[in-house]
Scaffold this motif. Structure first.
Motif, mmCIF file in Angstrom:
data_model
loop_
_atom_site.group_PDB
_atom_site.id
_atom_site.type_symbol
_atom_site.label_atom_id
_atom_site.label_comp_id
_atom_site.label_asym_id
_atom_site.label_seq_id
_atom_site.Cartn_x
_atom_site.Cartn_y
_atom_site.Cartn_z
ATOM 1 N N PHE A 22 -2.485 10.867 2.926
ATOM 2 C CA PHE A 22 -2.776 9.580 3.550
ATOM 3 C C PHE A 22 -2.724 9.287 4.930
ATOM 4 O O PHE A 22 -3.697 8.921 5.742
ATOM 5 N N ILE B 239 1.083 -1.041 0.086
ATOM 6 C CA ILE B 239 0.022 0.073 -0.018
ATOM 7 C C ILE B 239 0.891 1.274 -0.149
ATOM 8 O O ILE B 239 0.698 2.318 -0.732
ATOM 9 N N ASP C 229 2.244 1.577 -3.730
ATOM 10 C CA ASP C 229 1.374 1.864 -4.565
ATOM 11 C C ASP C 229 0.534 3.199 -4.750
ATOM 12 O O ASP C 229 0.209 3.841 -5.557
ATOM 13 N N GLN C 230 0.316 3.528 -3.209
ATOM 14 C CA GLN C 230 -0.465 4.920 -3.075
ATOM 15 C C GLN C 230 0.389 6.262 -2.726
ATOM 16 O O GLN C 230 0.194 7.185 -2.252
ATOM 17 N N ASN C 231 1.741 5.833 -2.751
ATOM 18 C CA ASN C 231 2.896 6.754 -2.550
ATOM 19 C C ASN C 231 2.540 7.416 -0.994
ATOM 20 O O ASN C 231 2.583 8.537 -0.788
#
Length: 199
Positions: free
Chosen positions: A193, A127, A130-132
């Motif tokens: 995030f 994660i 993939d989501q930086n």
């Protein structure tokens, strides 16, 4: 240290040196509270900062690249010379433990604390890639520096995450001088995030 002085803190070595000097004066007389959680002991002083080679090894052990603010912090000081004291709400039971994490003694604690937050928020290495998602680094209890271009500080206790300070030096000063409710912080950027709870 006043709120006005704290508001002007950046993450230069001179700001960390000012925090070091003012905090050691502040700790010359400390009244421990009957509460839970580690408190700083009277007469505590900062251990000397790390060399560049020690900083390199610190980063290698954690597999994290430190931003300049974090390097400047550890170049200036590296944890305290006395452990924190937890009087468990004034009961007879006393515990001791680290307050500001130091190298090399607290590397395992830092690793476990990062893993705890990752697990609590269901964040995997995949994660993160993939989501930086930026890396996180605990420097004090459950205060984390977010290792991205903003480099803000969040208070992260499991999945309970709140904005704590605009930068590392302000976050450190806020905790040392117990100015939790007196320093304004920016509204959380929910597009980041780590600035929101992960469902």
């Amino acid at each position: 240290m006043t709120i006005k002085e704290i508001n002007y803190l950046d993450c230069s070595r001179s700001s960390f040196l000012l925090i070091k000097q003012e905090s050691e004066k502040y700790w010359e007389q400390v009244d421990l509270q009957d509460c839970w959680g580690f408190q700083i002991q009277e007469g505590s002083r900062w251990k000397k900062g790390l060399s560049e080679s020690e900083l390199e090894d610190f980063q290698k052990q954690l597999n994290i690249t430190f931003p300049e603010p974090l390097k400047n912090f550890y170049r200036t000081m590296n944890g305290l010379d006395k452990p924190g004291i937890d009087n468990n709400g004034g009961t007879e039971e006393i515990d001791f433990g680290p307050i500001f994490y130091s190298y090399p003694n607290d590397v395992p604690t830092i690793q476990l604390t990062i893993e705890w937050i990752m697990d609590a928020n269901k964040v995997t290495a995949e994660i993160m890639n993939d989501q930086n998602v930026p890396s996180i680094f605990p420097y004090f209890g459950h205060r984390f520096l977010i290792l991205d271009h903003e480099e803000i500080v969040l208070s992260m206790f499991g999945s309970d995450i709140i904005h704590w300070a605009d930068n590392l030096s302000k976050g450190i000063a806020k905790d040392i001088f117990s100015l939790y409710s007196k320093i304004k912080t920016k509204k959380i950027n929910t597009s980041s995030f780590w600035n929101r709870k992960i469902g």
